[in-house]
Design an enzyme around this catalytic site. Structure first.
Site, mmCIF file in Angstrom:
data_model
loop_
_atom_site.group_PDB
_atom_site.id
_atom_site.type_symbol
_atom_site.label_atom_id
_atom_site.label_comp_id
_atom_site.label_asym_id
_atom_site.label_seq_id
_atom_site.Cartn_x
_atom_site.Cartn_y
_atom_site.Cartn_z
ATOM 1 N N ARG A 6 53.665 38.264 35.945
ATOM 2 C CA ARG A 6 53.729 38.133 37.435
ATOM 3 C C ARG A 6 55.094 38.062 38.038
ATOM 4 O O ARG A 6 55.198 37.797 39.250
ATOM 5 C CB ARG A 6 52.795 36.742 38.006
ATOM 6 N N ARG B 111 34.070 33.105 47.922
ATOM 7 C CA ARG B 111 33.992 32.626 46.335
ATOM 8 C C ARG B 111 34.106 31.191 46.598
ATOM 9 O O ARG B 111 33.827 30.463 45.826
ATOM 10 C CB ARG B 111 35.173 33.157 45.638
ATOM 11 N N ARG C 78 36.479 26.440 44.172
ATOM 12 C CA ARG C 78 37.810 25.861 43.428
ATOM 13 C C ARG C 78 38.988 25.482 44.348
ATOM 14 O O ARG C 78 39.008 25.622 45.597
ATOM 15 C CB ARG C 78 38.099 27.414 43.140
ATOM 16 N N LYS D 177 40.117 40.801 39.727
ATOM 17 C CA LYS D 177 40.884 41.065 38.422
ATOM 18 C C LYS D 177 39.850 40.568 37.455
ATOM 19 O O LYS D 177 39.557 41.078 36.272
ATOM 20 C CB LYS D 177 42.118 40.463 38.468
ATOM 21 N N ARG E 230 48.984 31.965 48.534
ATOM 22 C CA ARG E 230 48.893 32.661 47.414
ATOM 23 C C ARG E 230 49.122 34.048 47.339
ATOM 24 O O ARG E 230 49.538 34.831 46.586
ATOM 25 C CB ARG E 230 47.481 32.287 46.364
HETATM 26 P P1 AMP Z 1 44.545 33.372 38.699
HETATM 27 O O1 AMP Z 1 43.057 32.900 38.415
HETATM 28 O O2 AMP Z 1 45.111 34.646 37.620
HETATM 29 O O3 AMP Z 1 44.758 33.840 40.172
HETATM 30 O O4 AMP Z 1 45.646 32.369 38.545
HETATM 31 C C1 AMP Z 1 45.356 30.761 39.150
HETATM 32 C C2 AMP Z 1 46.459 30.105 39.349
HETATM 33 O O5 AMP Z 1 46.794 30.003 37.889
HETATM 34 C C3 AMP Z 1 47.803 30.934 39.872
HETATM 35 O O6 AMP Z 1 47.618 30.587 41.275
HETATM 36 C C4 AMP Z 1 48.940 29.975 39.248
HETATM 37 O O7 AMP Z 1 48.943 28.838 39.688
HETATM 38 C C5 AMP Z 1 48.397 30.028 37.839
HETATM 39 N N1 AMP Z 1 48.946 31.266 37.134
HETATM 40 C C6 AMP Z 1 47.999 32.321 36.647
HETATM 41 N N2 AMP Z 1 48.730 33.096 35.774
HETATM 42 C C7 AMP Z 1 50.160 32.869 35.994
HETATM 43 C C8 AMP Z 1 51.187 33.447 35.798
HETATM 44 N N3 AMP Z 1 51.131 34.714 35.084
HETATM 45 N N4 AMP Z 1 52.539 32.675 36.164
HETATM 46 C C9 AMP Z 1 52.375 31.653 36.835
HETATM 47 N N5 AMP Z 1 51.386 31.132 37.227
HETATM 48 C C10 AMP Z 1 50.249 31.444 37.023
#
Ligand code: AMP
Length: 196
Positions: free
Chosen positions: A92, A131, A137, A17, A148
């Site tokens: 989400r 990654r 990370r 993404k 996740r």
């Molecule tokens: P991502 O990089 O989009 O995978 O986001 C990394 C982490 O940020 C996720 O695993 C959540 O802990 C938090 N996060 C990002 N976007 C959201 C969202 N829309 N709602 C809740 N937690 C989020």
């Protein structure tokens, strides 16, 4: 009222993404707004928000809706988002969808499309492990990655049907090179009448 293009990008963790978001944002000349990036910046800068969300993110859980919704509503009010935006990783949860609906109805024109980057779970787990080795990370260990994925399946995957019912869903296969996937997305959006 606003003009421009308003897009959402959804898909399982590791579907690519983030990479596609910046490319699409350039193509449509809109800002890419990633809640994950906003949270990671706050963690890196040790802000009050960052301190609050770090352990949640490290565990692969979702940040609570009230925090996430407030951040997105603020970000969408910045001037550069008035002429369109691409939201990457938001909404989400059903509550986040309801809040986005409310903000858009009050201040924006409706969404043009919701792009789903589809990917096989085992394939994305393998990608995320790669990654993790490259970027280190904290939320990229195998146990957290699997968690996740299950949080995504339970809370976010059901939103796909909702966007499909709304006639907004553009589904694209996320397997392939970055360029191939970008081209696929742009073609699928064009076929749905959303042209850069
Ligand atoms: P991502 O990089 O989009 O995978 O986001 C990394 C982490 O940020 C996720 O695993 C959540 O802990 C938090 N996060 C990002 N976007 C959201 C969202 N829309 N709602 C809740 N937690 C989020």
């Amino acid at each position: 009222m606003t003009s421009g293009t308003r897009l959402l990008l959804i898909g399982p963790p590791g579907a690519g993404k983030g990479t596609q978001a910046s490319r699409l944002a350039s193509a449509f000349a809109v800002p890419a707004i990633s809640t994950g990036d906003i949270f990671r910046d706050n963690v890196a800068n040790q802000t009050e928000l960052g301190l609050k969300v770090k352990s949640i993110m490290d565990a692969g859980e979702y940040v609570p809706d009230d925090i996430t919704n407030a951040i997105v509503a603020d970000r969408l009010r910045e001037p550069d988002a008035k002429n369109g935006f691409l939201l990457d990783g938001y909404p989400r949860t059903p509550d986040q969808v309801a809040e986005l609906d409310r903000v858009l109805a009050a201040e924006y024109e409706p969404l043009n499309a919701v792009v789903l980057i589809d990917a096989d779970p085992e394939e994305v787990v393998a990608r995320l492990l790669k990654r993790a080795a490259e970027q280190g990370r904290a939320d990229d260990t195998e146990g957290v990655i699997r968690h996740r994925m299950s949080v995504y399946s339970a809370q976010t995957a059901p939103l796909i049907d909702l966007f499909e019912e709304r006639g907004l869903l553009v589904r694209v296969d996320g397997l392939g090179s970055v360029d191939e996937v970008t081209e696929r997305i742009l073609n699928a959006l064009a076929a749905a009448g959303v042209v850069a």
